[in-house]
Design a protein around this motif. Structure first.
Motif, short mmCIF file in Angstrom:
data_model
loop_
_atom_site.label_atom_id
_atom_site.label_comp_id
_atom_site.label_asym_id
_atom_site.label_seq_id
_atom_site.Cartn_x
_atom_site.Cartn_y
_atom_site.Cartn_z
N UNK A 297 32.27 18.14 60.09
CA UNK A 297 32.54 17.34 58.89
C UNK A 297 31.28 17.23 58.05
N UNK A 298 31.41 17.19 56.71
CA UNK A 298 30.22 17.14 55.86
C UNK A 298 29.58 15.78 55.90
N UNK A 299 28.25 15.75 55.63
CA UNK A 299 27.56 14.48 55.55
C UNK A 299 27.75 13.82 54.19
N UNK A 300 28.25 14.54 53.24
CA UNK A 300 28.45 13.98 51.90
C UNK A 300 29.77 14.49 51.35
N UNK A 301 30.41 13.66 50.54
CA UNK A 301 31.67 14.03 49.93
C UNK A 301 31.99 13.08 48.80
N UNK A 302 33.12 13.30 48.14
CA UNK A 302 33.47 12.47 46.99
C UNK A 302 33.76 11.02 47.37
N UNK A 303 33.93 10.74 48.67
CA UNK A 303 34.09 9.34 49.06
C UNK A 303 32.80 8.55 48.86
N UNK A 304 31.69 9.26 48.67
CA UNK A 304 30.40 8.60 48.40
C UNK A 304 30.01 8.73 46.94
N UNK A 305 30.96 9.05 46.09
CA UNK A 305 30.65 9.23 44.67
C UNK A 305 30.13 7.94 44.03
N UNK A 306 30.71 6.80 44.39
CA UNK A 306 30.27 5.53 43.79
C UNK A 306 28.80 5.26 44.11
N UNK A 307 28.39 5.52 45.36
CA UNK A 307 26.98 5.31 45.70
C UNK A 307 26.07 6.23 44.89
N UNK A 308 26.51 7.45 44.71
CA UNK A 308 25.72 8.39 43.92
C UNK A 308 25.57 7.92 42.48
N UNK A 309 26.66 7.45 41.90
CA UNK A 309 26.60 6.98 40.51
C UNK A 309 25.74 5.73 40.39
N UNK A 310 25.81 4.85 41.40
CA UNK A 310 24.98 3.64 41.35
C UNK A 310 23.50 3.97 41.38
N UNK A 311 23.13 4.95 42.19
CA UNK A 311 21.72 5.34 42.23
C UNK A 311 21.28 5.92 40.89
N UNK A 312 22.16 6.69 40.24
CA UNK A 312 21.81 7.22 38.93
C UNK A 312 21.65 6.10 37.90
#
Length: 437
Positions: A297-312
Motif C-alpha cells: 500500500x502507498x504511504x501517500x494518497x488522495x486521502x491525505x490531500x487536505x493535509x497537503x493543501x493545509x501545508x501549502x
C-alpha cells in the motif's frame, strides 16, 4: 509507496553435471570400466576355462546373438592401465576438449586392438565426445569420430584375424577383422552418442538463454526500482524542503516585528520536516528490506490531500480545491501518482510563481474510466518549468502518468500563470503496469 514483490524462496536443486567437480565423472568411470571389464572377462570364460567372449553364449555385442566364437585376451597390467588412462584423460576435458577427445580415442583404440575383453571400455570416449560437443567443438567431434572409426576399420581390415583367433598370444594386436554386424553396431553406437551430445548441448543453450533473460529482467527491474525510488525521494524532499525554505524566510523576516507569525512559520517548518522524515523512512526502509514482505500500500494518497493543501496554505500560498465526480478508492499506483502530481505542482508554484499573492487552484475530477488532476496558478514566475536547469519535477510527473498509461500536459496559461493537467486511467491493468515502476 508500493514496492516490488519479494522474490519467492529459491528451492534447493541438484547441481547439473557441468557444475560437478571435474574429477567426479572420471572417478566413476574408472571404477565402472575396470570392474565391468573384469566382470565381462570372468563371465566370458567357457566351461573349459578358455578366454571366450560372453557373447559366445548368447550375449549382446557387435557379433550378435548366435554369431561366431570371438576370443579375447585376459586383462594384464597394460589393459588395466588403458582402462584407467581414459578416465584420467577426462580430467582435461574442460580445458582442452579436442585434445582430450583425440587422446581418449587413441587409448580406446589401443585397448581394442590389443584384443582385451569387450566391456565398458568405450565409455570414456563417449564422455569425451559429449564434452567436445557441449563445449562448442561440434565439427571436431563429428569429423573426429568419423575419421577415428574409418581409420580403425581400415586398420583392422588389414591386420585383423578371424574372430575365433581374437586375443591369441604371440601377436601384438590380435584384433578381429571387421564384420558387417560389428561395423553397423559400432557406427550406430557412435551416432547415438553424437546425437545425445547434441541434445545435451541444445538443452544447455536453452538453459543459458533462460538464465540470461532472467538476469536481464532482474537488471531491468532493479533499474526501474531505482528510478521509482529516486522519483519518490525527489517528490518528498522537493515539496517539504521548499515549504521549509519559504517558512524559514518568513520566520527570519518577522522574528522581530511579529513574533507570533514567526512562531507559526516555525511550527510549519517543524511539521514539514516531520513529514519529510516520515516519508524518507518509508522509502529507505523499503530499500533496506531483505527477504521481508514489502508493503504494497502507498504511504501517500488522495486521502491525505487536505493535509497537503493545509501545508501549502501555511506557507502563504492561497489554495482553492475542488473535487468533482464520485470519489472512490483508487488503485495504489494511481492514488500515489495523483497525490504526487498535486504535491509536485504545489511545490513548483511555491518555488517559481514569483512575488505577490499567488493562488493555486486544485481540481480532482473522478470520471467513469479515468481521474483528471488539474493544478493551475496565477503567478508570474518561470513560464516553462521543465526548462529549469537541473529540474526533474515536470519530467517526473510525466513519467508517472506515462507509466500508468495516462496523459500529461504542462505549460503556461493564457493571461499568466502555469497549468498542470494529468489524466490517469482507473483500470486495474493500468495500475498493475504502473506499480512495477
Amino acid at each position: 509507496m508500493s514496492t516490488s514483490s519479494p522474490h519467492a524462496p529459491v528451492r534447493p536443486h541438484r547441481p547439473r553435471p557441468a557444475q560437478w567437480p571435474v574429477w567426479v565423472v572420471p572417478l566413476f568411470l574408472a571404477f565402472v570400466q575396470v570392474a565391468g571389464s573384469l566382470a565381462a572377462q570372468h563371465g566370458g570364460r567357457g566351461p573349459g576355462g578358455r578366454g571366450e567372449s560372453w557373447r559366445d553364449h548368447g550375449g549382446w555385442g557387435p557379433g550378435g546373438e548366435g554369431g561366431p566364437h570371438i576370443g579375447s585376451r585376459d586383462l594384464d597390467a597394460l589393459g588395466v592401465a588403458l582402462l584407467l588412462a581414459g578416465p584420467a584423460l577426462l580430467l582435461l576435458r574442460r580445458r582442452n576438449p579436442v585434445a582430450t577427445l583425440a587422446a581418449t580415442f587413441a587409448v580406446t583404440a589401443l585397448y581394442l586392438l590389443r584384443g582385451y575383453t569387450y566391456g565398458p571400455a568405450p565409455f570414456s570416449a563417449a564422455v569425451a565426445i559429449v564434452a567436445a560437443v557441449t563445449a562448442g567443438h561440434r565439427l571436431a567431434a563429428w569429423a573426429g569420430t568419423s575419421a577415428a572409426l574409418a581409420a580403425y576399420f581400415a586398420l583392422t581390415a588389414v591386420i585383423g584375424v578371424p574372430p575365433e583367433r581374437r586375443g591369441e598370444s604371440g601377436r601384438l594386436f590380435p584384433v578381429e577383422e571387421p564384420s558387417l554386424s560389428g561395423t553397423v553396431f559400432v557406427i550406430g553406437w557412435a551416432l547415438v552418442v553424437l546425437v545425445t551430445a547434441e541434445l545435451i548441448r541444445m538443452r544447455g543453450q536453452k538453459a543459458a538463454e533462460a538464465a540470461r533473460v532472467r538476469a536481464e529482467e532482474e537488471r531491468r527491474q532493479a533499474s526501474e526500482e531505482r528510478l521509482r525510488m529516486a522519483r519518490e525521494l525527489h517528490d518528498v524532499l522537493a515539496h517539504n524542503i521548499s515549504m521549509i525554505n519559504v517558512q524559514a524566510g518568513v520566520a527570519l523576516h518577522l522574528m522581530d516585528d511579529d513574533p507570533e507569525q514567526a512562531r507559526t512559520a516555525l511550527a510549519a517548518i517543524k511539521e514539514a520536516s516531520k513529514e519529510a522524515l516520515t516519508e524518507m523512512r518509508g522509502v529507505i526502509g523499503a530499500l533496506r528490506a531483505q527477504g521481508e514482505s514489502a508493503p504494497r500500500s502507498p504511504t501517500a494518497g488522495l486521502d491525505r490531500l487536505d493535509d497537503l493543501l493545509d501545508r501549502a496554505r501555511s506557507a502563504g500560498l492561497g489554495v482553492d480545491a475542488e473535487v468533482t465526480g464520485d470519489p472512490r478508492p483508487l488503485h495504489a499506483s494511481t492514488d500515489l501518482a495523483a497525490f504526487r502530481i498535486v504535491q509536485e505542482s504545489l511545490t513548483n508554484v511555491t518555488r517559481h510563481a514569483g512575488p505577490g499573492p499567488v493562488t493555486a487552484r486544485v481540481r480532482i475530477a473522478y470520471g467513469e474510466r479515468e481521474i483528471e488532476v488539474r493544478v493551475e496558478d496565477d503567478g508570474r514566475g518561470a513560464s516553462l518549468l521543465d526548462e529549469h536547469p537541473g529540474g526533474s519535477g515536470i519530467r517526473g510527473m510525466r513519467e508517472r502518468a506515462a507509466a500508468l498509461g495516462g496523459t500529461f500536459d504542462a505549460g503556461p496559461r493564457t493571461g499568466g500563470g502555469f497549468a498542470v493537467r494529468a489524466r490517469l486511467p482507473l483500470t486495474d491493468d493500468a495500475g498493475d503496469e504502473g506499480d512495477a515502476l
